[in-house]
Scaffold this active site. Structure first.
Site, PDB file in Angstrom:
ATOM      1  N   HIS A  78       0.811  -1.219   0.000  1.00 31.93           N
ATOM      2  CA  HIS A  78       0.000   0.000   0.000  1.00 31.93           C
ATOM      3  C   HIS A  78       0.836   1.257   0.000  1.00 31.93           C
ATOM      4  CE1 HIS A  78      -3.018  -3.004   1.161  1.00 31.93           C
ATOM      5  NE2 HIS A  78      -3.686  -2.301   0.289  1.00 31.93           N
ATOM      6  N   ARG A 101     -16.898  18.710   2.991  1.00 34.34           N
ATOM      7  CA  ARG A 101     -17.360  17.729   3.983  1.00 34.34           C
ATOM      8  C   ARG A 101     -16.967  18.264   5.355  1.00 34.34           C
ATOM      9  NH1 ARG A 101     -15.705  13.676  -0.184  1.00 34.34           N
ATOM     10  NH2 ARG A 101     -17.470  12.303  -0.552  1.00 34.34           N
ATOM     11  N   ARG A 118     -21.484  21.691   3.046  1.00 35.40           N
ATOM     12  CA  ARG A 118     -22.504  20.710   3.415  1.00 35.40           C
ATOM     13  C   ARG A 118     -22.595  20.672   4.929  1.00 35.40           C
ATOM     14  NH1 ARG A 118     -21.835  14.479   1.847  1.00 35.40           N
ATOM     15  NH2 ARG A 118     -20.295  14.488   3.506  1.00 35.40           N
ATOM     16  N   GLU A 143     -29.312  11.925  -2.559  1.00 32.24           N
ATOM     17  CA  GLU A 143     -28.620  10.689  -2.179  1.00 32.24           C
ATOM     18  C   GLU A 143     -29.602   9.568  -1.915  1.00 32.24           C
ATOM     19  OE1 GLU A 143     -24.886  11.810   0.353  1.00 32.24           O
ATOM     20  OE2 GLU A 143     -26.605  12.842   1.193  1.00 32.24           O
ATOM     21  N   ASN A 156     -22.404   8.271  -4.400  1.00 30.43           N
ATOM     22  CA  ASN A 156     -21.950   7.175  -3.529  1.00 30.43           C
ATOM     23  C   ASN A 156     -23.146   6.623  -2.746  1.00 30.43           C
ATOM     24  OD1 ASN A 156     -19.513   8.212  -4.380  1.00 30.43           O
ATOM     25  ND2 ASN A 156     -19.076   9.265  -2.466  1.00 30.43           N
ATOM     26  N   ASP A 157     -23.881   7.528  -2.126  1.00 33.11           N
ATOM     27  CA  ASP A 157     -25.039   7.073  -1.364  1.00 33.11           C
ATOM     28  C   ASP A 157     -26.217   6.735  -2.265  1.00 33.11           C
ATOM     29  OD1 ASP A 157     -24.431   6.883   1.393  1.00 33.11           O
ATOM     30  OD2 ASP A 157     -24.128   9.048   1.437  1.00 33.11           O
ATOM     31  N   ARG A 162     -22.334   0.471   1.093  1.00 33.99           N
ATOM     32  CA  ARG A 162     -21.093   0.888   0.442  1.00 33.99           C
ATOM     33  C   ARG A 162     -19.851   0.481   1.219  1.00 33.99           C
ATOM     34  NH1 ARG A 162     -21.553   7.513   1.019  1.00 33.99           N
ATOM     35  NH2 ARG A 162     -19.309   7.593   1.044  1.00 33.99           N
ATOM     36  N   CYS A 183     -21.453  15.180  -7.016  1.00 34.44           N
ATOM     37  CA  CYS A 183     -20.276  15.284  -6.146  1.00 34.44           C
ATOM     38  C   CYS A 183     -19.825  13.931  -5.619  1.00 34.44           C
ATOM     39  CB  CYS A 183     -20.530  16.256  -4.993  1.00 34.44           C
ATOM     40  SG  CYS A 183     -21.834  15.719  -3.888  1.00 34.44           S
TER      41      CYS A 183
HETATM   42  C1  PEP Z   1     -22.090  10.810  -1.765  1.00 40.92           C
HETATM   43  O1  PEP Z   1     -22.832  10.136  -1.049  1.00 40.92           O
HETATM   44  O2  PEP Z   1     -21.937  10.600  -2.993  1.00 40.92           O
HETATM   45  C2  PEP Z   1     -21.322  11.925  -1.190  1.00 40.92           C
HETATM   46  C3  PEP Z   1     -20.637  12.741  -1.951  1.00 40.92           C
HETATM   47  O3  PEP Z   1     -21.344  12.042   0.169  1.00 40.92           O
HETATM   48  P1  PEP Z   1     -20.399  11.169   1.139  1.00 40.92           P
HETATM   49  O4  PEP Z   1     -19.488  10.341   0.249  1.00 40.92           O
HETATM   50  O5  PEP Z   1     -19.670  12.148   1.982  1.00 40.92           O
HETATM   51  O6  PEP Z   1     -21.404  10.360   1.867  1.00 40.92           O
HETATM   52 MG    MG Z   2     -23.267  10.819   0.956  1.00 38.54          MG
END
Ligand code: PEP
Ligand code: MG
Length: 675
Positions: A300, A407, A443, A536, A559-560, A570, A607
């Site tokens: 790593h 964040r 945020r 999300e 992502n969410d 995730r 994002c």
């Molecule tokens: C997401 O959920 O895509 C996001 C940008 O927020 P986080 O990854 O901080 O949950």
């Molecule tokens: Mg998120």
């Protein structure tokens, strides 16, 4: 008891990633699970023990289960092995189609100058400068121990502190280097819970040793066992066990750091080995590159160096440790060489090669500040995701046209009480100032469930991702939200700032939050700021047309959104590899969000990680996304990619993607994307 023999087909054997998937699954069963390989049998719920088996590709293991759910456990685990333990069985890449990061290919070996030590290419790039031998101080573990109960309590507290540190390091590395690279710190967190390791430590404590003595001895024994393995990929995990071992030991002994004081002038760092934590903490302004005596290109440490853009040579042998401090050297990370006290001709050659690389990067950096406009004139904003002031400075320097996601949770983690309003204000103000007039989207706190804050005394939840997270938590603890909003509004006096709420699922939440925002703004007599929400939760995407009139913008957290659309946690390695944001269902929700926003004259950003995925960029633009927010180092490349696209072509790709059946089909259709 039940037993079955299976063959490990993963191209790199039972290395850290598939072993972790195996262990996580084994832990879900009440039965005891053991794995036998050759003469050795281990507890399959212990990652370290499983790794010490050193199972290579094509070798067989025997899985034994014993207990009430033994049949189910055996079937699940053997199916898992047959399906590749979350990896593609052809190339070892994660099965989500994202290419695994390849080790830097050594360049064709030119004739070596005198005084050259050949190692292995760790990360490309050339560094010229004085060397500095990085020698850690050893941690002094005192003799003497309290009662076993006291020592156990000390250990528990130290493990909790180490867990918090690793959570923070994971988030920081994710932003600096990417999710794949940050994942090593999740493995480190798992090591803290390793049942075999903890059983050894507890036995030593019960035998009269202090927590520090017991922890040191048990981790050293495990590391030594791993170091014996003949498979180099598995032997490289030794560094991870030592890294985790030292982290906890530092907490237990109150040792601030084992790292030596570093020179003020830029230097080439030489070390026997570097741990992933040490690598992640290197300051690229002072460290020109590094060379380690041991280590490998797949460890790593090397992966992180590549992600951080730091030239590195690994496995150069103990000769490098003899080089005197301040002596001049050339480090060629691509060739895997270190040349000590080079002659004039070699130096001139290296300077020329370095200048060529620098010129290329400078050209890219110069273009980074230019707008990202497609060949047919469509402009896409490219902004950055940041976690703190330093990130914001980097974002501004890499051509980001703003911050698309700040964040704020970093400010709240790893401490005993929430940051004060003044403390928050100072950070938000410095970030807004660093962005020099470009907008910053702040945020509000996105915490809860899997990211607990000790000082909030949050109850443990069965399903934290479906629990009190994000805006739900803030509405349940409005004092925290109010304090944060006051700090944000004060910072808004220093530059353009927007506010965004995470995890909104229904209009009621948005309205309740806006009410608090309006109260705070009125009390401070602050000017209006734009308000947006993250998309999300699928519910919010489906209701975008109703949300749109009440907000100024949407930012899609893919992502969410992916996790909730596909019902794939995730953070769960068993399913996370399949949670691909290019799944047509996710794309349809993005399309719906854009339609709802544009009909009301509002704009949409992305994002989540998908925004910097080269295969996703044309599709997102084709779906009508107006802004991409990516990690700072990705800004120039994403901009460059956009300049090579045509909107009409993107729209066609998006149309096709929406009609695909699976994410894999979408990726196949996107294969010819040039990046
Ligand atoms: C997401 O959920 O895509 C996001 C940008 O927020 P986080 O990854 O901080 O949950
Ligand atoms: Mg998120």
């Amino acid at each position: 008891m039940k037993q079955i023999d299976v063959v490990i087909q993963n191209p790199t054997g039972l290395h850290a990633r598939p072993a972790r998937v195996f262990v996580d699954t084994a832990k879900q069963f009440r039965s005891a699970v053991r794995v036998r390989h050759k003469e050795k049998q281990v507890n399959a719920k212990s990652l370290i023990s499983l790794l010490t088996l050193g199972v290579e590709a094509g070798q067989s293991i025997s899985i034994e289960t014993d207990g009430e759910d033994e049949a189910q456990a055996l079937e699940t685990l053997s199916d898992l092995v047959h399906s590749g333990l979350g990896e593609s069985l052809t190339d070892g890449s994660p099965t989500n189609g994202h290419p695994a990061q390849a080790p830097a290919a050594p360049s064709a070996a030119p004739p070596m100058p005198a005084n050259t030590i050949r190692g292995i290419a760790g990360a490309p790039g050339i560094a010229l400068g004085p060397v500095f031998q990085f020698r850690r101080a050893t941690i002094a573990v005192q003799e003497g121990a309290g009662t076993p109960a006291e020592e156990r309590a000390r250990l528990t507290a130290a493990l909790a502190e180490a867990r918090t540190q690793l959570a923070l390091l994971y988030e920081q590395t994710k932003d600096r280097a990417g999710v794949e690279e940050a994942a090593i710190f999740e493995v480190h967190r798992d090591l803290l819970d390793d049942p075999d390791l903890l059983a050894n430590v507890h036995a030593l404590i019960d035998g009269g040793q202090s927590a520090a003595q017991a922890w040191q001895r048990a981790t050293e024994e495990q590391a030594a066992a791993l170091a014996q393995l003949t498979d180099p990929l598995l032997a490289e995990r030794t560094t991870d066990v030592r890294d985790v071992g030292e982290r906890v030991l530092r907490v237990l002994t109150h040792a601030a750091s084992t790292a030596p004081a570093l020179p003020a002038e830029p230097f080439i760092l030489i070390a026997k080995d570097l741990t992933p934590s040490e690598t992640a903490a290197l300051d690229p302004a002072r460290v020109l590159g590094f060379c380690t005596a041991i280590g490998g290109p797949n460890a790593h440490t090397a992966i992180l160096a590549r992600a951080l853009g730091l030239p590195a040579v690994v496995s150069a042998g103990s000769a490098v440790l003899e080089l005197p401090d301040h002596s001049f050297a050339i480090l060629d990370g691509g060739a895997g060489t270190l040349t000590a006290t080079p002659d004039e001709a070699t130096l001139a050659q290296a300077r020329a090669a370095q200048e060529a690389i620098t010129a290329k990067r400078a050209a890219a950096a110069a273009a980074a500040a230019e707008a990202a406009v497609t060949s047919d004139g469509h402009r896409v904003e490219v902004v950055a995701n940041v976690g703190g002031v330093e990130d914001a400075r980097k974002a501004a320097a890499s051509g980001a046209e703003g911050v698309g996601l700040l964040r704020t949770e970093f400010l709240f983690l790893q401490r005993e009480q929430p940051p004060s309003e003044d403390e928050q204000y100072a950070v938000y103000r410095d970030i807004v100032t660093a962005m020099q007039g470009h907008p910053v989207i702040v945020r509000t706190l996105d915490i809860g469930g899997d990211k607990p804050l000790p000082y909030l005394n949050l109850p443990a939840e069965e399903n934290p991702f479906l629990g009190q997270r994000g805006i739900r938590l803030c509405l349940a603890h409005p004092d925290i939200l109010r304090e944060q909003l006051r700090a944000i509004f004060r910072a808004a006096a220093h530059g353009p700032l927007r506010i965004m709420f995470p995890m909104i699922a229904d209009l009621q939440e948005l309205r309740a939050t806006r009410k608090i925002v309006d109260e705070i703004r009125a009390a401070l007599d602050a000017p209006q700021v734009e308000i947006g929400i993250m998309i999300e939760v699928p519910a919010a995407a489906l209701m975008a047309d109703l949300f749109a009139p009440e907000i100024d913008f949407f930012s899609i957290g893919t992502n969410d959104l992916t996790q909730y659309t596909l019902a794939m946690d995730r953070t769960n390695p068993l399913v996370a590899a399949h949670a691909d944001g290019l799944h047509p269902a996710v794309l349809r929700l993005i399309e719906r969000t854009v339609q709802g926003a544009h009909a009301a004259g509002k704009w949409v950003g992305v994002c989540g990680e998908l925004g910097s995925d080269p295969q996703a960029v044309p599709i997102l633009i084709g779906l009508g996304v107006d802004e991409l927010s990516v990690s700072a180092p990705a800004v120039p490349t994403v901009k460059a990619q956009i300049r090579g696209l045509a909107l009409a072509e993107c729209r066609e790709r998006a149309r096709q993607a929406l009609h695909c059946a699976t994410a894999a089909e979408v990726r196949q259709g996107a294969m010819h994307v040039e990046v």
